[in-house]
Scaffold this motif. Sequence first.
Motif, mmCIF file in Angstrom:
data_model
loop_
_atom_site.group_PDB
_atom_site.id
_atom_site.type_symbol
_atom_site.label_atom_id
_atom_site.label_comp_id
_atom_site.label_asym_id
_atom_site.label_seq_id
_atom_site.Cartn_x
_atom_site.Cartn_y
_atom_site.Cartn_z
ATOM 1 N N LEU B 115 -23.377 -50.352 31.914
ATOM 2 C CA LEU B 115 -24.107 -50.163 30.659
ATOM 3 C C LEU B 115 -24.504 -48.693 30.482
ATOM 4 O O LEU B 115 -24.364 -48.123 29.386
ATOM 5 N N ILE B 116 -24.965 -48.080 31.579
ATOM 6 C CA ILE B 116 -25.325 -46.656 31.541
ATOM 7 C C ILE B 116 -24.116 -45.823 31.137
ATOM 8 O O ILE B 116 -24.201 -44.946 30.282
ATOM 9 N N PHE B 117 -22.963 -46.150 31.735
ATOM 10 C CA PHE B 117 -21.738 -45.419 31.399
ATOM 11 C C PHE B 117 -21.389 -45.603 29.935
ATOM 12 O O PHE B 117 -21.059 -44.638 29.226
ATOM 13 N N GLU B 118 -21.498 -46.863 29.471
ATOM 14 C CA GLU B 118 -21.169 -47.201 28.086
ATOM 15 C C GLU B 118 -22.020 -46.396 27.104
ATOM 16 O O GLU B 118 -21.528 -45.882 26.100
ATOM 17 N N ILE B 119 -23.319 -46.264 27.414
ATOM 18 C CA ILE B 119 -24.242 -45.574 26.505
ATOM 19 C C ILE B 119 -24.101 -44.054 26.602
ATOM 20 O O ILE B 119 -23.979 -43.364 25.589
ATOM 21 N N LEU B 120 -24.083 -43.527 27.834
ATOM 22 C CA LEU B 120 -24.122 -42.072 28.011
ATOM 23 C C LEU B 120 -22.758 -41.393 27.925
ATOM 24 O O LEU B 120 -22.647 -40.282 27.403
ATOM 25 N N TYR B 121 -21.729 -42.050 28.457
ATOM 26 C CA TYR B 121 -20.462 -41.327 28.638
ATOM 27 C C TYR B 121 -19.284 -41.829 27.813
ATOM 28 O O TYR B 121 -18.399 -41.038 27.476
ATOM 29 N N THR B 122 -19.241 -43.137 27.488
ATOM 30 C CA THR B 122 -18.101 -43.636 26.716
ATOM 31 C C THR B 122 -17.918 -42.878 25.387
ATOM 32 O O THR B 122 -16.784 -42.554 25.034
ATOM 33 N N PRO B 123 -19.022 -42.549 24.657
ATOM 34 C CA PRO B 123 -18.828 -41.841 23.389
ATOM 35 C C PRO B 123 -18.114 -40.495 23.536
ATOM 36 O O PRO B 123 -17.468 -40.030 22.596
ATOM 37 N N ARG B 124 -18.240 -39.861 24.718
ATOM 38 C CA ARG B 124 -17.576 -38.556 24.855
ATOM 39 C C ARG B 124 -16.546 -38.539 25.986
ATOM 40 O O ARG B 124 -16.242 -37.481 26.561
ATOM 41 N N ILE B 125 -15.996 -39.720 26.271
ATOM 42 C CA ILE B 125 -15.051 -39.817 27.385
ATOM 43 C C ILE B 125 -13.765 -39.031 27.102
ATOM 44 O O ILE B 125 -13.111 -38.537 28.027
ATOM 45 N N ALA B 126 -13.427 -38.887 25.815
ATOM 46 C CA ALA B 126 -12.205 -38.151 25.462
ATOM 47 C C ALA B 126 -12.295 -36.679 25.851
ATOM 48 O O ALA B 126 -11.278 -36.025 26.094
ATOM 49 N N SER B 127 -13.552 -36.156 25.936
ATOM 50 C CA SER B 127 -13.717 -34.727 26.256
ATOM 51 C C SER B 127 -13.604 -34.445 27.757
ATOM 52 O O SER B 127 -13.569 -33.285 28.170
ATOM 53 N N PHE B 128 -13.535 -35.520 28.585
ATOM 54 C CA PHE B 128 -13.466 -35.321 30.040
ATOM 55 C C PHE B 128 -12.225 -34.508 30.428
ATOM 56 O O PHE B 128 -12.253 -33.734 31.375
ATOM 57 N N GLU B 129 -11.114 -34.728 29.671
ATOM 58 C CA GLU B 129 -9.866 -34.062 30.009
ATOM 59 C C GLU B 129 -9.974 -32.552 29.873
ATOM 60 O O GLU B 129 -9.452 -31.797 30.680
ATOM 61 N N THR B 130 -10.663 -32.117 28.800
ATOM 62 C CA THR B 130 -10.738 -30.681 28.538
ATOM 63 C C THR B 130 -11.929 -30.030 29.235
ATOM 64 O O THR B 130 -11.838 -28.913 29.723
ATOM 65 N N GLN B 131 -13.073 -30.759 29.284
ATOM 66 C CA GLN B 131 -14.290 -30.142 29.806
ATOM 67 C C GLN B 131 -14.638 -30.586 31.225
ATOM 68 O O GLN B 131 -15.680 -30.197 31.763
ATOM 69 N N GLY B 132 -13.806 -31.413 31.815
ATOM 70 C CA GLY B 132 -14.090 -31.894 33.167
ATOM 71 C C GLY B 132 -15.012 -33.104 33.136
ATOM 72 O O GLY B 132 -15.728 -33.318 32.153
ATOM 73 N N THR B 133 -14.991 -33.883 34.220
ATOM 74 C CA THR B 133 -15.847 -35.067 34.304
ATOM 75 C C THR B 133 -17.288 -34.634 34.580
ATOM 76 O O THR B 133 -17.528 -33.886 35.520
#
Lengths: 157, 163
Positions: B115-133
């Motif tokens: 749930l924490i991941f869903e709220i905090l990180y899923t909305p910007r998961i697409a940016s992980f590739e360019t900006q790092g995890t």
Amino acid sequence: MDLLTVFTWFDKSWLGELIRNSTWAFAAIEVVHLFGLTVLLGTVTVVNLRLAGFGLRQQSAAEVAHDAMPWTYVGIVVTMASGFLLFVSEALKCYDSPPFFLKMGLLALSLMVTFAIQRRMANGSVEFSLVVGRLLATLTIALWFGVGLAGRAIAFF
Amino acid sequence: MSLFEICQFIQDSKIGTDIRESIWVFPIIETVHVLGVAISVGLIMFLDLKLTGLGMRRIPAAHLMHRLKPWYMLGFGLMMISGALLFWSEAAKLYESFTFRMKVLFLVLAGLNALIFEILYTPRIASFETQGTPGGATVVGWCSLGFWAAVIGFGRWTAYGLS
């Protein structure tokens, strides 16, 4: 030397005795067996979904098979090493169990099919058509489920 | 009616008794349960491996999350339905099992973690590739691996009845 002699040797070995006589060892090893199984079924599912045209479709089949390959090895090594220890601790029981031999037969077949397909996918040497891919994926998943069911049946026969 | 009495009532019901006393149904449900766990956790593991940097280098986190979602949800469905049927047949026994309580605790922790991941990180998961995890997402990945391992471990221990 017949099979019974080999199985008896394993069953009477110090390792077999050690695991059998311990309260925790068998259960603890089986937990490790389940960890390995989870990793193995996870990679088999990811790779075969891709083969059947589902899941990670934005990547090529070669990329998915290649990235999943180390985890297929991890899953197989952990499952088989722990499985061997479980076998040693009750080798004579396994000798009398038809499902054990069915499981080993299905396991050998599953391993051959899984590696034959995944290695060819990973090095891009073969492109499977969607129909062939779906047939192979169904076969592979069915074989692994068969291994699981036969394994569970060892406790009953 | 206490929670234990409810569990006893569930266990003593017709369906609960039928499953418990069957020769085939209980082990078959058990096998489906293990396969469901292996498929759902096995697929979630790939996202965790990516987040922790342990594997899946060439596949973006967003793809692992979104493209695999229907399939690990399917695995979850199998796991929860088969798990509910197993619980039905031995609810009172499980109520008293320490390992089962631990399993449920870690299942809840794994759920909160997701749930924490869903709220905090899923909305910007697409940016992980360019900006790092992000560091926080890496922590979530490690927690997921640990919590699910605990669920499986305590689950197997529960089946042994080694409370």
